[in-house]
Design a protein around this motif. Structure first.
Motif, PDB file in Angstrom:
ATOM      1  N   ILE A 141       0.848  -1.202   0.000  1.00 14.54           N
ATOM      2  CA  ILE A 141       0.000   0.000   0.000  1.00 14.54           C
ATOM      3  C   ILE A 141       0.881   1.248   0.000  1.00 14.54           C
ATOM      4  O   ILE A 141       0.649   2.198  -0.751  1.00 14.54           O
ATOM      5  CB  ILE A 141      -0.939   0.004   1.215  1.00 14.54           C
ATOM      6  CG1 ILE A 141      -1.930  -1.154   1.124  1.00 14.54           C
ATOM      7  CG2 ILE A 141      -1.699   1.329   1.304  1.00 14.54           C
ATOM      8  CD1 ILE A 141      -2.745  -1.381   2.396  1.00 14.54           C
ATOM      9  N   SER A 145       1.227   4.359  -2.992  1.00 13.67           N
ATOM     10  CA  SER A 145       0.537   5.572  -2.534  1.00 13.67           C
ATOM     11  C   SER A 145       1.488   6.738  -2.299  1.00 13.67           C
ATOM     12  O   SER A 145       1.082   7.775  -1.758  1.00 13.67           O
ATOM     13  CB  SER A 145      -0.223   5.272  -1.228  1.00 13.67           C
ATOM     14  OG  SER A 145      -1.109   4.190  -1.406  1.00 13.67           O
ATOM     15  N   HIS A 152       0.207   9.366   0.577  1.00 16.41           N
ATOM     16  CA  HIS A 152      -1.136   9.919   0.733  1.00 16.41           C
ATOM     17  C   HIS A 152      -2.165   8.795   0.797  1.00 16.41           C
ATOM     18  O   HIS A 152      -2.281   7.981  -0.134  1.00 16.41           O
ATOM     19  CB  HIS A 152      -1.463  10.851  -0.436  1.00 16.41           C
ATOM     20  CG  HIS A 152      -0.783  12.173  -0.344  1.00 16.41           C
ATOM     21  ND1 HIS A 152      -1.463  13.359  -0.310  1.00 16.41           N
ATOM     22  CD2 HIS A 152       0.540  12.493  -0.248  1.00 16.41           C
ATOM     23  CE1 HIS A 152      -0.607  14.367  -0.217  1.00 16.41           C
ATOM     24  NE2 HIS A 152       0.620  13.853  -0.188  1.00 16.41           N
ATOM     25  N   LEU A 153      -2.900   8.756   1.902  1.00 20.27           N
ATOM     26  CA  LEU A 153      -3.918   7.721   2.074  1.00 20.27           C
ATOM     27  C   LEU A 153      -5.157   8.306   2.727  1.00 20.27           C
ATOM     28  O   LEU A 153      -5.069   9.181   3.596  1.00 20.27           O
ATOM     29  CB  LEU A 153      -3.376   6.587   2.956  1.00 20.27           C
ATOM     30  CG  LEU A 153      -2.350   5.662   2.315  1.00 20.27           C
ATOM     31  CD1 LEU A 153      -1.681   4.794   3.377  1.00 20.27           C
ATOM     32  CD2 LEU A 153      -3.007   4.785   1.252  1.00 20.27           C
ATOM     33  N   ASN A 155      -8.551   8.107   5.217  1.00 16.11           N
ATOM     34  CA  ASN A 155      -8.746   7.536   6.551  1.00 16.11           C
ATOM     35  C   ASN A 155      -9.976   6.637   6.599  1.00 16.11           C
ATOM     36  O   ASN A 155     -10.619   6.503   7.641  1.00 16.11           O
ATOM     37  CB  ASN A 155      -8.834   8.635   7.611  1.00 16.11           C
ATOM     38  CG  ASN A 155      -9.938   9.644   7.316  1.00 16.11           C
ATOM     39  OD1 ASN A 155     -10.536   9.615   6.248  1.00 16.11           O
ATOM     40  ND2 ASN A 155     -10.187  10.542   8.253  1.00 16.11           N
ATOM     41  N   LEU A 193      -7.252   3.426   7.167  1.00 18.37           N
ATOM     42  CA  LEU A 193      -6.238   2.908   6.257  1.00 18.37           C
ATOM     43  C   LEU A 193      -4.919   3.651   6.455  1.00 18.37           C
ATOM     44  O   LEU A 193      -3.836   3.043   6.446  1.00 18.37           O
ATOM     45  CB  LEU A 193      -6.730   3.056   4.812  1.00 18.37           C
ATOM     46  CG  LEU A 193      -5.801   2.617   3.689  1.00 18.37           C
ATOM     47  CD1 LEU A 193      -5.426   1.151   3.830  1.00 18.37           C
ATOM     48  CD2 LEU A 193      -6.469   2.864   2.328  1.00 18.37           C
ATOM     49  N   ASP A 194      -5.002   4.975   6.657  1.00 18.95           N
ATOM     50  CA  ASP A 194      -3.798   5.763   6.901  1.00 18.95           C
ATOM     51  C   ASP A 194      -3.100   5.341   8.197  1.00 18.95           C
ATOM     52  O   ASP A 194      -1.879   5.234   8.257  1.00 18.95           O
ATOM     53  CB  ASP A 194      -4.130   7.252   6.941  1.00 18.95           C
ATOM     54  CG  ASP A 194      -5.219   7.607   7.961  1.00 18.95           C
ATOM     55  OD1 ASP A 194      -5.977   6.697   8.382  1.00 18.95           O
ATOM     56  OD2 ASP A 194      -5.322   8.790   8.333  1.00 18.95           O
ATOM     57  N   VAL A 197      -1.014   1.984   7.865  1.00 15.95           N
ATOM     58  CA  VAL A 197       0.285   2.149   7.213  1.00 15.95           C
ATOM     59  C   VAL A 197       1.220   2.991   8.082  1.00 15.95           C
ATOM     60  O   VAL A 197       2.418   2.682   8.211  1.00 15.95           O
ATOM     61  CB  VAL A 197       0.109   2.753   5.815  1.00 15.95           C
ATOM     62  CG1 VAL A 197       1.464   3.033   5.169  1.00 15.95           C
ATOM     63  CG2 VAL A 197      -0.714   1.812   4.939  1.00 15.95           C
ATOM     64  N   VAL A 210       3.172   9.586   6.436  1.00 15.00           N
ATOM     65  CA  VAL A 210       1.863   9.209   5.916  1.00 15.00           C
ATOM     66  C   VAL A 210       0.933  10.397   6.075  1.00 15.00           C
ATOM     67  O   VAL A 210       0.656  10.848   7.197  1.00 15.00           O
ATOM     68  CB  VAL A 210       1.295   7.979   6.650  1.00 15.00           C
ATOM     69  CG1 VAL A 210      -0.107   7.659   6.143  1.00 15.00           C
ATOM     70  CG2 VAL A 210       2.214   6.781   6.449  1.00 15.00           C
ATOM     71  N   THR A 212      -2.670  12.064   5.768  1.00 12.63           N
ATOM     72  CA  THR A 212      -4.098  11.743   5.712  1.00 12.63           C
ATOM     73  C   THR A 212      -4.756  12.640   4.679  1.00 12.63           C
ATOM     74  O   THR A 212      -4.779  13.868   4.825  1.00 12.63           O
ATOM     75  CB  THR A 212      -4.760  11.943   7.089  1.00 12.63           C
ATOM     76  OG1 THR A 212      -4.112  11.101   8.039  1.00 12.63           O
ATOM     77  CG2 THR A 212      -6.240  11.606   7.029  1.00 12.63           C
ATOM     78  N   TYR A 218      -7.294   4.678  -3.387  1.00 16.13           N
ATOM     79  CA  TYR A 218      -6.719   3.428  -2.890  1.00 16.13           C
ATOM     80  C   TYR A 218      -6.634   2.486  -4.077  1.00 16.13           C
ATOM     81  O   TYR A 218      -7.651   2.068  -4.623  1.00 16.13           O
ATOM     82  CB  TYR A 218      -7.600   2.844  -1.790  1.00 16.13           C
ATOM     83  CG  TYR A 218      -7.107   1.531  -1.209  1.00 16.13           C
ATOM     84  CD1 TYR A 218      -5.826   1.423  -0.688  1.00 16.13           C
ATOM     85  CD2 TYR A 218      -7.922   0.406  -1.164  1.00 16.13           C
ATOM     86  CE1 TYR A 218      -5.363   0.236  -0.147  1.00 16.13           C
ATOM     87  CE2 TYR A 218      -7.478  -0.798  -0.618  1.00 16.13           C
ATOM     88  CZ  TYR A 218      -6.195  -0.866  -0.106  1.00 16.13           C
ATOM     89  OH  TYR A 218      -5.744  -2.046   0.425  1.00 16.13           O
TER      90      TYR A 218
END
Length: 252
Positions: A141, A145, A152-153, A155, A193-194, A197, A210, A212, A218
């Motif tokens: 992931i 990303s 960048h992910l 939440n 998800l953030d 990781v 990371v 948010t 995704y």
């Protein structure tokens, strides 16, 4: 004792499923291109399924490109259904993903949905095991990303699970009677998800930040907040992220 053929039996989940079934006295047979079984061409399917009571499909597409992944799962499943029906297999178990039946625009999920439909309509007694995202995906992931200023992910909420627990659920399902239904499995903790990781990278000393970003995709798609979350009735397994991290160095 049952003969169980595990398609994708040399992979992350498949190898664990084979070991667990063997430990409990079943004749578990790993099947993959490395052992001369190819579900895309059909090579070796009839031979390996001869006398099989159960087939377990935990295989995965070598490419996640939209057309490739759809072609893999539809072609592979059509071939496996036909060979299983011919061999008189009495239970078809497949591993799939939590969220395939929720609103999403993820091409991989669309391909898994097509696979599920083929199995349900095959006429073979079946069980579909929907798992949440694996802890083992943290590195992958992060890799897809990344941007110049960090990873960048969104939440979006999830309830990730250890591959070992996934294998336990799949093996247990394969050893049981067909459900002719779907079940969901998940880990014990709800997180973004953030956060998954971020915690994984921090534990491993990875300096990447990371970020948010609710608008971040995704694997190329934007999700609804609870796309990756299981629903009521989910089977919850006990391994936490803090327990998993020390025992699992980064995967190549």
């Amino acid at each position: 004792m049952a003969k169980v053929v595990v398609i994708g039996g040399s992979g992350l989940i498949g190898s664990k499923v084979v070991a667990k079934l063997t430990e409990h006295g079943h004749a578990a047979v790993p099947a993959s291109p490395n052992s001369g079984v190819n579900t895309i061409t059909g090579e070796g399917l009839a031979e390996v399924l001869q006398g099989a009571d159960v087939v377990v499909d935990v295989s995965n597409s070598p490419s996640f490109a939209p057309d490739d992944v759809m072609q893999f799962f539809t072609t592979s499943t059509n071939n496996l259904v036909a060979a299983s029906r011919e061999a008189g297999v009495g239970h078809y178990v497949a591993l799939t993903i939590v969220g395939t039946d929720r609103p999403n625009d993820i091409d991989y999920f669309a391909a898994k949905t097509a696979q599920e439909k083929l199995i349900r309509e095959s006429g073979i007694p079946y069980s579909l095991v929907h798992a949440t995202q694996f802890f083992e995906f943290i590195g992958g992931i992060a890799a897809v990303s990344g941007k110049d200023d960090g990873i960048h992910l969104p939440n979006n909420l999830m309830q990730p699970i250890a591959a070992e627990d996934v294998a336990t659920a799949v093996a247990r399902t394969a050893a049981g009677e067909p459900l002719n239904a779907d079940i969901e499995i998940a880990g014990p903790e709800v997180m973004g998800l953030d956060e998954l990781v971020r915690r994984g990278l921090a534990f491993r000393g990875d300096p990447r930040e990371v970020v948010t970003d609710p608008e971040a995709p995704y694997f190329g798609a934007r999700m609804h907040e609870r796309t990756l979350m299981p629903v009521e009735g989910v089977q919850v397994f006990g391994t936490t992220l803090d327990e998993w991290l020390p025992a699992n160095p980064p995967r190549d």
